[in-house]
Design an enzyme around this catalytic site. Sequence first.
Site, PDB file in Angstrom:
ATOM      1  N   GLU A  25     102.306 -35.825  -9.672  1.00 21.44           N
ATOM      2  CA  GLU A  25     102.950 -34.816  -9.438  1.00 21.44           C
ATOM      3  C   GLU A  25     104.235 -34.252 -10.152  1.00 21.44           C
ATOM      4  OE1 GLU A  25     102.933 -34.353  -5.076  1.00 21.44           O
ATOM      5  OE2 GLU A  25     100.804 -33.823  -4.887  1.00 21.44           O
TER       6      GLU A  25
HETATM    7  C1  BMA Z   1     100.659 -35.714  -2.387  1.00 23.10           C
HETATM    8  C2  BMA Z   1     100.751 -37.205  -2.751  1.00 23.10           C
HETATM    9  C3  BMA Z   1     101.787 -37.632  -1.754  1.00 23.10           C
HETATM   10  C4  BMA Z   1     102.026 -37.322  -0.578  1.00 23.10           C
HETATM   11  C5  BMA Z   1     100.461 -36.440  -0.156  1.00 23.10           C
HETATM   12  C6  BMA Z   1     100.767 -35.822   1.552  1.00 23.10           C
HETATM   13  O1  BMA Z   1     101.839 -34.896  -2.634  1.00 23.10           O
HETATM   14  O2  BMA Z   1     100.599 -37.070  -3.874  1.00 23.10           O
HETATM   15  O3  BMA Z   1     103.209 -37.872  -2.396  1.00 23.10           O
HETATM   16  O4  BMA Z   1     101.941 -38.442   0.351  1.00 23.10           O
HETATM   17  O5  BMA Z   1     100.579 -35.718  -0.676  1.00 23.10           O
HETATM   18  O6  BMA Z   1     102.021 -34.831   1.350  1.00 23.10           O
END
Ligand code: BMA
Length: 829
Positions: free
Chosen positions: A437
């Site tokens: 991300e």
């Molecule tokens: C995404 C993942 C984690 C997180 C999840 C739930 O952003 O990459 O960083 O735990 O969503 O929010």
Amino acid sequence: MAVQWELAEGWSVRAASQRAEAPEGELPASVPGCVHTDLVAAGVIGDPTSGRGGGEEATAWIGRTDWTYARAVRTEEAALADSHERVDLVFDGLDTVADVSIGGHALGGSRNMHRSYRFDATGALRGGAGRELAVAFASPYSYAEDMRERLGARPAAYDEPYQFIRKMACNFGWDWGPTVVTSGIWRPVRLHAWSTARLAQVRPEATIEEEDGRTRGVVRLHVRIERTGQGRDTPLTLTARLGGREEAVHVAAGRSHAVVEAECPDPELWWPRGYGGQPLYGVGLTLADAREGRILDEWHRDIGFRTVDLDTRPDDDGTPFTVRVNGRPVLVKGFNWIPDDCFPSRIAPGRYAERIGQAIGAGANLLRVWGGGIYESADFYRVCDERGVLVWQDFPFACAAYPEEEPLASEVEAEAREGVVRLAHHPSLALWCGNNENLWGRRDWGWEEELAGRTWGEGFYHGLLPRVVAELDPTRPYIPGSPYAPPGHHPNDPAHGPAHIWDVWNERDYTAYREYRPRFVSEFGFQAPPAFATLRGAVPDGPLAPDAPGVLRLQKAEDGAGKLARGLAPHFGSPRSDEDWHFLAQVNQARAMAVGVGHFRAQWPRCSGTVVWQLNDCWPSLSWSAVDGPGRRKPVWFALRRAFAERTVALVPDGGSGLAAVLGNDTDREWASPVRLVRRSLSGAVLAESEVRVAVAARGAARVALPEELTAADDPARECVTAEAEGAEREWWFFAEDAETAFPDPVYDVKTRTDGGRTRVTVAAGSLLRDLCLFPDRLDPAAEADDGLITLLPGESHTFTVDGVAEADAAALGGPPVLRCVNDAVRGG
Ligand code: BMA
């Protein structure tokens, strides 16, 4: 011959900075282990995961304290330095910032949890019995905050300095995990005594080569040799072994690099599960003194022969992201994997087999090792190799702008070079990915302004990491991040490459999954509480209400309780009791993921995969997991098993009030079956029906639009549709939300039969029973049922198998709160 001498015993730990909370003097320490678990064992703190002793806040001082691990050198250890030319002190993992010494003589230091360390301890050990071997850890916070001071602050998803230290990011807390900033010797440590020469690095490269119509498997071993002073002029022999064949090369005096090639004619190919077998070939290598033949060092790995690539050739719909193994497209049915324990040193090998087994049990063929965690231990990848689970490996960067300056740049390069070489031989490893991300964060989360020109990791994801992969693991694909789209597109554009779909959980209703037409979904998820026994274990006293302090302690997501409630309300209204909340929130998670996976899978091959967020938990969290912290499956696991099955029927909206049945066939045989479609009243009466014969191609899908008499309900609150095909589980469609459905009062008869530790529970339905579930963990925390979310028509029955419930308790399996169905919690209409 060389000696590997484990140093697991005799360690102590002591606080090395002044803190009121710290215990005086030394405590016994576990190696591998960490300070937190040592303090729990000594009774200084309560286990922050257990809900006793103040929880994670009460342990916050630990990460702000310096700690020293120590152990006295034993006589036989010191003696190794007399019988060998070199004795190295080898740490498989140090967490994180440490200086290592023996008897006050500095050997070196560590600054990176993701690396191993080897120090020459020969001089310090010689005559050194009784000297103190000390590993002095500096507070990870102090180090990271100093680094931040030096390099300049950078944005991150959490207000913690995790991008300023090469340490598992989620150790600083995440939206499913506690903030428990550890220090410790987290992987095994040993003395390695050797003479003349050793294998410093062996990098295997397995390829399949075609020549004159013949296939051969080739393994090239790129070998780096380290020599002692005395061994400098010794000629050496390297001998590789593969499938009964041997290949030897001579390494002249003074040389330290060689390539040995071993060959296997007509190898059997390795496949992901569901596509073929997982043949593994043992490859061995020995290093010997060429004159005396004396063996100096040995190395062995199991490898597999297969190709893996990504089909990303742009098409009319955008940019696909299709994983191909041995040239065949694979329908990816995956889970995201997070560290299985907030204290990773606690994860014994058996835990990996169990947890990965649970992913497989749900039908998965891929695990994504998420970037906020670690490069997992060898046991993880070995299980994946043996059981045909593809691995998508993120490099450990997540949800933050990472500085690219020194010393972090060198640490990242060193850790990547080591990680890639360590894992490259695993046939299950399918893909390297630069980060989690961070490309998206830079674009959408206001980072650019905050960064004001500072580095953020771009050079890692687009430069350093792909260069390392190309050099050290050239046959494996690399993508810069997840989500990812090729240049010119938004990184999270669902039409281009792998996407993360999070607005659904955060802001919308789960039915919004149906608005997406993604090419591949590498993250999407929906929360639910863990199993009752898990929750009760972590909240020993008081109510288990969604807003109870003990429960909220386990809910780390921003407004998680609010999102859970808002996700539930449109479907189930407001639960009447805490018991109902717990059950309905779990059912809602299952419904959400069934809709998501069903909808995405119905778009195969345009959409080539779904990776569910998330398989597992690291503590007894309320989270998106399918399997909770202690390993109990939530109802969503059963929904995913259905959605990931080889043969599936999904009922999906098909324009207006229309419905279509989509048949998915993830096998190599054509699937020809009558499809029986029935509109019925909730009392079971058939109101309209149709039957069509459908042939679904191997690895194909087929769509059947339902005739109008099946999709137009006379009374939406009192009717449903079922779809049945041979070899697939029955699919249900209800016209109204549960809260508006006039469910009958549940009527059933239960018979139990206990034999040994196993009880068969047969539920005979006298009325429609919606999403019948058994929760035997309410009787015995170790008990579990083999099935869940079973919807029965009146007159039908289902037998659950329950392991671990005593005969005396079996009667309690016959009703709430152990046996539940939606229509004992909701009676709308
Ligand atoms: C995404 C993942 C984690 C997180 C999840 C739930 O952003 O990459 O960083 O735990 O969503 O929010």
